[in-house]
Design an enzyme around this catalytic site. Structure first.
Site, PDB file in Angstrom:
ATOM      1  N   GLU A 174      31.402  41.470  48.153  1.00 21.67           N
ATOM      2  CA  GLU A 174      32.596  42.447  48.492  1.00 21.67           C
ATOM      3  C   GLU A 174      31.543  44.187  48.719  1.00 21.67           C
ATOM      4  O   GLU A 174      31.834  44.885  48.653  1.00 21.67           O
ATOM      5  CB  GLU A 174      33.370  43.247  46.111  1.00 21.67           C
ATOM      6  CG  GLU A 174      34.158  41.716  46.040  1.00 21.67           C
ATOM      7  CD  GLU A 174      35.414  41.780  45.365  1.00 21.67           C
ATOM      8  OE1 GLU A 174      35.338  43.356  45.003  1.00 21.67           O
ATOM      9  OE2 GLU A 174      35.879  41.051  45.253  1.00 21.67           O
ATOM     10  N   GLU A 297      36.085  34.004  44.319  1.00 27.90           N
ATOM     11  CA  GLU A 297      37.058  35.182  43.144  1.00 27.90           C
ATOM     12  C   GLU A 297      38.442  34.209  43.344  1.00 27.90           C
ATOM     13  O   GLU A 297      38.653  34.364  44.520  1.00 27.90           O
ATOM     14  CB  GLU A 297      36.780  36.093  43.302  1.00 27.90           C
ATOM     15  CG  GLU A 297      35.235  36.537  42.673  1.00 27.90           C
ATOM     16  CD  GLU A 297      34.717  38.010  42.499  1.00 27.90           C
ATOM     17  OE1 GLU A 297      35.637  39.037  41.910  1.00 27.90           O
ATOM     18  OE2 GLU A 297      33.751  39.046  42.795  1.00 27.90           O
TER      19      GLU A 297
HETATM   20  O1  AHR Z   1      35.494  39.012  38.384  1.00 29.33           O
HETATM   21  C1  AHR Z   1      35.507  40.544  38.798  1.00 29.33           C
HETATM   22  C2  AHR Z   1      35.223  41.514  39.466  1.00 29.33           C
HETATM   23  O2  AHR Z   1      36.037  41.629  40.487  1.00 29.33           O
HETATM   24  C3  AHR Z   1      34.131  40.845  40.476  1.00 29.33           C
HETATM   25  O3  AHR Z   1      33.104  41.452  39.509  1.00 29.33           O
HETATM   26  C4  AHR Z   1      34.352  41.578  41.876  1.00 29.33           C
HETATM   27  O4  AHR Z   1      33.442  41.090  43.123  1.00 29.33           O
HETATM   28  C5  AHR Z   1      35.383  42.002  41.472  1.00 29.33           C
HETATM   29  O5  AHR Z   1      36.487  43.198  42.699  1.00 29.33           O
END
Ligand code: AHR
Length: 493
Positions: A174, A297
């Protein structure tokens, strides 16, 4: 009116990459500490500090790949703090997640040990946001070089003689947000620089994954593919299913209003549009689909359970989460030519977890059961499926009520289904073309519930769990399923 599905058992659509059933475990809340790691001095049942109950439950999912150490934590993590004698390891503040002390007791060696116990492939995410090129380069050397070198020698001094096999390596996380608030042009340049020094030692070949877009930031994908596409093996995508608003209130995991069921399903299905549109951009620069889309994710994100640390992202898990998981797998399988991996966030005690723990107690969530039922699709051959679904209508809007996918492996056909309507039962007619003679040998399992917030608790751990499914009939070439509201399951022929 019943819904119609045609499965052409002789039309094969490629292999369903088992890595779409991947996982993600971050140094966040009680995922790593308590969830996996209890320490060597714990009185709980453990092996070298790792909980045996959690490992045993997860082994039953055949987890193909596990991402670590973050997430946002990855771009604050300095791996050298997490190796060597535990008593000497640096204590740091986990600034992103709750401001708690991170004692670094779970580091590279412990993670690799966990992967060996789970028989899963490690996927390590390196630090671009606050790390250096040298630090990242040395981490790869430490883990994968088998000869004589400063990092390999240090690894040996720390008790591990042989290098670990490591395929998947993420160059940042991210980086448009917690990983450095970068513009895509800047990150693309950094990616080019950092990845240069992520070396292949001996026979170890690293699959390099660039930090990808947030949700519908198509410009990020465009810039990354244009400026660095030929230097990556994978490009990530993050999208969470949030019924409400990320900042103003995401919605409750348990006490959701009825309308939040519909909106959750609709938002889960949005993943299909995101993958389609990001894929179109990737196709422009990579028509042969060499670069994998890595959805590292995904999952539901609700408000934390009342009374828990807001920085720990602990939420309960219901039949609603189970349907969200089922829909995602169907979407990933639909796009199996481009989507090479997906990692649910997160495995234990955080967001859409498989397992919740409370001290020594552990429960399996409805999401766990979907992973378990759907594991038959891992590395199977996808079959051609055509679904004509009725609409599931809610307050003037609608989405398809039913989603179906099918695959074949070892002389069996597996048909998975999701029925998202929370009120009405339905009938589904499935025509399995080219396999008629075996339709008398069908077994099934189903996960369903009477309430939209049905879930498992430490007092009642088996409230939501799969049961044998027999409410179908076979008429010639057709299987007719009678499905209750809110159901997800698998048929085996
Ligand atoms: O999964 C929780 C968080 O969500 C992670 O650390 C991040 O990459 C995303 O914003």
């Amino acid at each position: 009116m019943s819904q119609k599905v045609i499965i052409n058992s002789d039309i094969h659509k490629g292999t369903i990459n088992k890595n779409i059933y991947g996982h993600f475990a971050e140094h966040l809340g009680r995922c790593i500490y308590e969830g996996f790691w209890v320490g060597e001095d714990s009185e709980m049942d453990h092996t070298n500090g790792i909980r045996n109950d959690v490992v045993a439950a997860l082994k039953n999912l055949n987890i193909p790949v596990l991402r670590w150490p973050g997430g946002c934590f990855a771009d604050e993590y300095h791996w050298k703090d997490g190796v060597g004698p535990r008593a000497d390891r640096k204590r740091m503040v986990n600034t992103h997640w709750g401001g708690v002390v991170e004692n670094n007791h779970f580091g590279t060696h412990e993670f690799m040990m966990l992967c060996e116990m789970l028989e899963t492939e490690p996927y390590i995410c390196g630090n671009v946001g606050s790390g250096t090129v040298q630090e990242m380069s040395e981490w790869v050397e430490y883990m994968t070089f088998d000869g004589e070198s400063p990092m390999a020698n240090w690894r040996k001094e720390n008790g591990r003689d042989k290098a670990w096999p490591l395929t998947y390596f993420g160059v940042g996380n991210e980086n448009w947000g917690c990983g450095g608030n970068m513009r895509p042009e800047f990150y693309a340049d950094l990616y080019r620089q950092f990845q240069t020094y992520v070396r292949n030692y001996g026979d170890n070949k690293i699959f390099k994954i660039a930090g990808g877009a947030n949700v519908d930031d198509y410009n990020w994908t465009e810039v990354l593919m244009r400026e660095a596409g030929w230097l990556m093996d994978g490009l990530s995508l993050h999208y969470y299913t949030i019924p409400g608003d990320f900042f103003k209130g995401k919605g409750s995991a348990l006490d959701s209003r009825e309308s939040e069921w519909y909106i959750t399903m609709k938002k889960a299905l949005h993943m299909d549009e995101l993958i389609t549109k990001h894929s179109l951009i990737m196709d422009k620069y990579d028509p042969d689909k060499r670069v994998g889309m890595i959805v590292d994710e995904w999952g539901t994100w609700f408000d934390v359970e009342p009374g828990t640390n807001p920085g720990f992202l602990y939420q309960q898990n219901t039949i609603r989460d189970a349907l969200v998981a089922g829909l995602h797998f169907h979407i990933f399988q639909k796009h199996n030519e481009r989507v090479q991996m997906a990692n649910i966030a997160q495995t234990v005690n955080v967001l859409q977890a498989m397992i919740l723990t409370e001290g020594e107690k552990m429960i399996l969530t409805p999401t766990y059961h979907v992973f378990e039922m759907f594991k038959v699709h891992q590395d199977a051959t996808k079959l051609d499926v055509d679904v004509a679904s009725n609409p599931y209508e809610w307050q003037g809007e609608n989405i398809p009520a039913v989603s179906v996918q099918a695959s074949t492996k070892e002389d069996h056909i597996h048909i998975s289904f999701c029925h998202v309507d929370h009120q009405n039962p339905t009938t589904v007619q499935i025509d399995v073309r080219g396999y008629e003679e075996k339709l008398d040998q069908i077994t099934g399992r189903i996960l369903t519930a009477g309430e939209t917030n049905a879930h498992n608790t430490f007092e009642n751990p088996d409230q939501v769990k799969p049961v044998a499914y027999e409410d179908f009939t076979v008429n010639g070439t057709q299987i007719e399923l009678r499905l209750p509201p809110m159901a997800v399951g698998v048929l085996t022929i």
